[in-house]
Each structure stands twice: as C-alpha cells, then as structure tokens.
Design a protein around this motif. Structure first.
Motif, PDB file in Angstrom:
ATOM      1  N   UNK A 125      37.997  42.226  65.782  1.00  0.00           N
ATOM      2  CA  UNK A 125      36.806  41.392  65.664  1.00  0.00           C
ATOM      3  C   UNK A 125      35.649  41.999  66.433  1.00  0.00           C
ATOM      4  N   UNK A 126      34.685  41.169  66.794  1.00  0.00           N
ATOM      5  CA  UNK A 126      33.518  41.602  67.556  1.00  0.00           C
ATOM      6  C   UNK A 126      33.738  41.250  69.022  1.00  0.00           C
ATOM      7  N   UNK A 127      33.781  42.273  69.849  1.00  0.00           N
ATOM      8  CA  UNK A 127      34.023  42.087  71.276  1.00  0.00           C
ATOM      9  C   UNK A 127      32.715  42.295  72.040  1.00  0.00           C
ATOM     10  N   UNK A 128      32.251  41.232  72.667  1.00  0.00           N
ATOM     11  CA  UNK A 128      31.023  41.297  73.460  1.00  0.00           C
ATOM     12  C   UNK A 128      31.419  41.291  74.926  1.00  0.00           C
ATOM     13  N   UNK A 129      31.371  42.458  75.535  1.00  0.00           N
ATOM     14  CA  UNK A 129      31.783  42.606  76.922  1.00  0.00           C
ATOM     15  C   UNK A 129      30.566  42.862  77.797  1.00  0.00           C
ATOM     16  N   UNK A 130      30.539  42.299  79.010  1.00  0.00           N
ATOM     17  CA  UNK A 130      29.416  42.568  79.914  1.00  0.00           C
ATOM     18  C   UNK A 130      29.259  44.059  80.159  1.00  0.00           C
ATOM     19  N   UNK A 131      28.028  44.536  80.077  1.00  0.00           N
ATOM     20  CA  UNK A 131      27.740  45.933  80.357  1.00  0.00           C
ATOM     21  C   UNK A 131      27.739  46.845  79.152  1.00  0.00           C
ATOM     22  N   UNK A 132      28.191  46.366  78.004  1.00  0.00           N
ATOM     23  CA  UNK A 132      28.199  47.210  76.803  1.00  0.00           C
ATOM     24  C   UNK A 132      26.792  47.422  76.268  1.00  0.00           C
ATOM     25  N   UNK A 133      26.559  48.606  75.711  1.00  0.00           N
ATOM     26  CA  UNK A 133      25.266  48.863  75.082  1.00  0.00           C
ATOM     27  C   UNK A 133      25.117  48.070  73.791  1.00  0.00           C
ATOM     28  N   UNK A 141      42.349  47.762  60.687  1.00  0.00           N
ATOM     29  CA  UNK A 141      42.595  49.160  60.315  1.00  0.00           C
ATOM     30  C   UNK A 141      42.230  50.117  61.457  1.00  0.00           C
ATOM     31  N   UNK A 142      41.199  49.776  62.236  1.00  0.00           N
ATOM     32  CA  UNK A 142      40.839  50.588  63.400  1.00  0.00           C
ATOM     33  C   UNK A 142      41.981  50.603  64.409  1.00  0.00           C
ATOM     34  N   UNK A 143      42.507  49.431  64.709  1.00  0.00           N
ATOM     35  CA  UNK A 143      43.612  49.341  65.664  1.00  0.00           C
ATOM     36  C   UNK A 143      44.808  50.128  65.154  1.00  0.00           C
ATOM     37  N   UNK A 144      45.094  49.987  63.875  1.00  0.00           N
ATOM     38  CA  UNK A 144      46.230  50.691  63.275  1.00  0.00           C
ATOM     39  C   UNK A 144      46.023  52.211  63.365  1.00  0.00           C
ATOM     40  N   UNK A 145      44.819  52.671  63.057  1.00  0.00           N
ATOM     41  CA  UNK A 145      44.533  54.112  63.080  1.00  0.00           C
ATOM     42  C   UNK A 145      44.671  54.681  64.493  1.00  0.00           C
ATOM     43  N   UNK A 146      44.104  53.997  65.480  1.00  0.00           N
ATOM     44  CA  UNK A 146      44.146  54.479  66.855  1.00  0.00           C
ATOM     45  C   UNK A 146      45.576  54.432  67.397  1.00  0.00           C
ATOM     46  N   UNK A 147      46.277  53.360  67.066  1.00  0.00           N
ATOM     47  CA  UNK A 147      47.669  53.258  67.508  1.00  0.00           C
ATOM     48  C   UNK A 147      48.499  54.396  66.933  1.00  0.00           C
TER      49      UNK A 147
END
Length: 416
Positions: A125-133, A141-147
């Motif tokens: 999903x969309x992760x909004x973390x403090x400090x991100x640009x 599919x991104x998680x699957x590819x990186x894993x």
C-alpha cells in the motif's frame, strides 16, 4: 547484547603500523567535544594479499589504545566475512561485516516468497513515514519481487550470524549486513522489505550497508547525482527508524556507508541529515591509510621517495592485473597515468601532490591515486624493506595519516 556506538568510523591499516597515528585523529576529535568510535577493519582478501593474519589487526589496535591511553570504545571489524572465511576472525573481532552479495539475486523458492508476502501485508500500500521525501507506494508484486531477490541472502546472513553467536555469544558480536557489493542500488522500499526479512530471521542487525546510486570508487570522491543521494540517504534513515519500531530490530540500528573512502562531497549531506534526525552512522573508509604511508615516504625523500616511485612503476606495468579484483570500484584512465620517466623525475612534493586527495591541487591525479590504492600488495612483496622504511620515517608518515583522517574526514563529517 554488545551494541555499537552512535557514531563509528572504520579505519584500514594494511600493514599494521599506523594504529596510533589513526587513533590520534579520534583523540583530536574527542578534544573538540565529538566522540566517534574507531573500528579497525581488514578483509580476508586483504589479509591474503598482504600475508597477514586477522589477529594482527587486534594486536596493533590494542598496542595503540594502551600507548595513547584511549579509554573510550573501539572495535575490530571482520570485514566482508562469509562462513568459509570467518573462523580466523572469531577470536579477535567483535564487529562482523556479514557479506551476502553472492546470494543476492538467487531466487528463493516460491513457497518461501509467498510465505513472506502473506506474513507482511503491512508492507503493501502507501506508506507515509516521517522524514520521507515522498510516500512509499508498494504493491504485492513489489514485495514478491524483492523477496525473491533477497530472501536467500537474508537466510545466509542468518546462518552466519547464528554461527557468530554460537561462537562468541550475543555480548561478543556487533552484526553489520552488507548488501552494497551488487549491481543495482536498493531503493528505500526494498531496504524496508530486507529489514523485515532480517527481523523474521532473528538477525539483530546493528548496521546495514545498502548500495546507493552513483559510483563509490576507491580512494576518490563520489561520482553521481548529489540531490538523489540526499533523498536516498534521508529516506533510508526514515525507513530504518520505522523498521526498528515495527519489527523490534535493535534501537541502535543505523546506516553504514561503504564509501570506498574519501566521499568528500557526501559529507555535508550526511552531516546535516544526522543533525536533523539525530541518527547515527557508520562510515567504512577503506584503505586510505596505505596511500598516506606512500605520501609520507615521498615527502621524506631519499630512500622513501625511491621506494614509492618503484611501487608506482611496477603498478604502471601491471595495471590490468592489479585492477582486476577491484574492477567494479575503480575507474583508472590509462591515458591519465604519468609514464615512468615523468614519475622518476618527480620531487617528493610532486609525487605526494599527485596522490594526496586535495582536488584543488593541479598536480592531483585521480587515476594515479586509484591505481596505487589497489596496489598495496606491491608494497607487501617488498616485505621488510617497506615496513622498515615506515619505521624509519614514522613521524612524517604518521603526520600524514593523522591529518588525513582528522582534517579531511572526521571534521567535515561530524563538525563541519
């Protein structure tokens, strides 16, 4: 658990003669009010080239610590170790750079990949973390590819860490995971996925070395897009802060910049990021100290200068052989290398100026510097002739070593 200090800085000492000169730079910085922990490092490859043993790194550092009365923390890094090479480092190291580059890109099984994806729906999903640009947008599919690309590497890191822990206990191991020696940089979302996988495998990683965009050649400045590096570095800091809270990783977890040394243009970016966020950093400087030895011998003149010239002439005649093991981290332009006659006519000041990393000096030659950076085994072949020369010129050589670390590295990185 043995934990790494907030600021730590790797120093290489190919021939185990400069530990005291290196430590003096950290003493000077401490007198300025900034504590940075020295971490002496030397890889199995370097030991093989020089003909030394891992214990020699600890022994040299301990002599320097005792001689100078250093009462602050210090560490010895088993640099870029794997299971096949770690054993000689166990008795004398407490910092272990776990190198899993060979396993990156080797596909994990479909069941392992799908199991990871199923466990980590929070990554999607969309992760909004403090400090991100900008927010991280991550698909399944991104998680699957990186894993698929990194799970085997993470499992290898786990296997190595478990071996370290069984041999030394948790209170004897600071674990760094190195993923920088690969073809493609890791993006901040990829780093987050890798950290989640390390947490799954119960690897208490304290520093992690991702590959950043740009060229990190040995002994010379960064080549790349500085604003892009700044975004990546700051986003990685935000990802690490989140991963510590989300996955129970050690609170001391910090970025490790495997700089290849002398990334002067990055230091202001890193310094301001640390100041803004309160984060720590580990910087691995690689082997600039060996070049400072050559600079000192050249400045000493006489037999020292003659030996420095002989080492260069041999290196000039064996450029391909000496460069091959480091082909991905040097850019030597053969046309820019001064010929034998030119170098033999150099004064000590001219030789030193050609390889001392002062970019404003018109004599500075980055190709000559890089070639000599990877030519330390030529000095090793000279044996006691080289090391006796270091002893005979200890003061002038040591002055170069201390000034290089303090003036060109520690001050701009931690003080400004």
């Amino acid at each position: 658990m043995l934990t790494i200090e907030k600021y730590s800085f790797g120093v290489g000492d190919r021939f185990a003669h400069q530990a005291a000169a290196q430590l003096r730079a950290f003493q000077k910085l401490a007198a300025d009010g900034v504590d940075v922990t020295p971490v002496w490092n030397k890889s199995n490859r370097e030991h093989t080239f020089v003909g030394s043993e891992p214990q020699s790194v600890y022994d040299a550092a301990k002599v320097a610590v005792d001689k100078l009365g250093w009462d602050k923390p210090w560490h010895v890094d088993a640099d870029h170790i794997q299971l096949a090479t770690v054993e000689p480092f166990l008795p004398c190291s407490d910092f272990f750079t776990i190198d899993v580059a060979d396993s990156i890109g080797k596909a994990a099984s479909d069941s392992e990949v799908e199991g990871f994806v199923d466990r980590h729906g929070e990554l999607i999903g969309t992760l909004e973390l403090p400090g991100l640009s900008s927010p991280l947008n991550v698909t399944k599919d991104d998680v699957r590819r990186v894993a698929k690309q990194y799970l085997l590497a993470v499992k290898e890191a786990s296997e190595i860490y478990k071996h370290l822990e069984s041999a030394k206990g948790k209170d004897g191991v600071i674990a760094e995971v190195s993923m920088d020696e690969t073809d493609s940089p890791q993006t901040p979302p990829e780093l987050l996925i890798i950290l989640a996988a390390l947490a799954d495998e119960n690897v208490p990683v304290q520093t992690i070395a991702p590959k950043f965009t740009g060229r990190f050649n040995k002994g010379v400045d960064y080549v790349g897009d500085l604003p892009q590096f700044e975004r990546e570095f700051n986003d990685d800091l935000a990802v690490i802060d989140h991963a510590v809270k989300a996955y129970g990783l050690p609170e001391v977890l910090k970025l490790s910049v495997h700089s290849g040394s002398d990334k002067f243009s990055l230091y202001p970016i890193i310094r301001e990021s640390l100041k803004r966020t309160g984060a720590g950093v580990h910087l691995k400087t690689a082997g600039t100290t060996w070049l400072e030895e050559l600079i000192g011998l050249a400045e000493a003149g006489g037999d020292g200068l003659e030996l420095a010239k002989e080492i260069y002439v041999y290196a000039l005649q064996h450029v391909e052989e000496l460069s091959a093991p480091y082909a991905s981290v040097i850019d030597v332009d053969p046309k820019a290398l001064p010929d034998e006659a030119t170098v033999k006519a150099y004064s000590g000041t001219e030789f030193a100026s050609a390889i001392r990393h002062v970019q404003s000096n018109p004599m500075f030659n980055p190709s000559m510097r890089q070639l000599l950076h990877v030519s330390f085994k030529v000095a090793a072949k000279a044996g006691t002739r080289y090391t006796d020369m270091l002893k005979a010129n200890e003061d002038i050589v040591g002055k170069q070593v201390t000034e290089n670390i303090y003036d060109r590295h520690l001050l701009p990185l931690f003080v400004g």
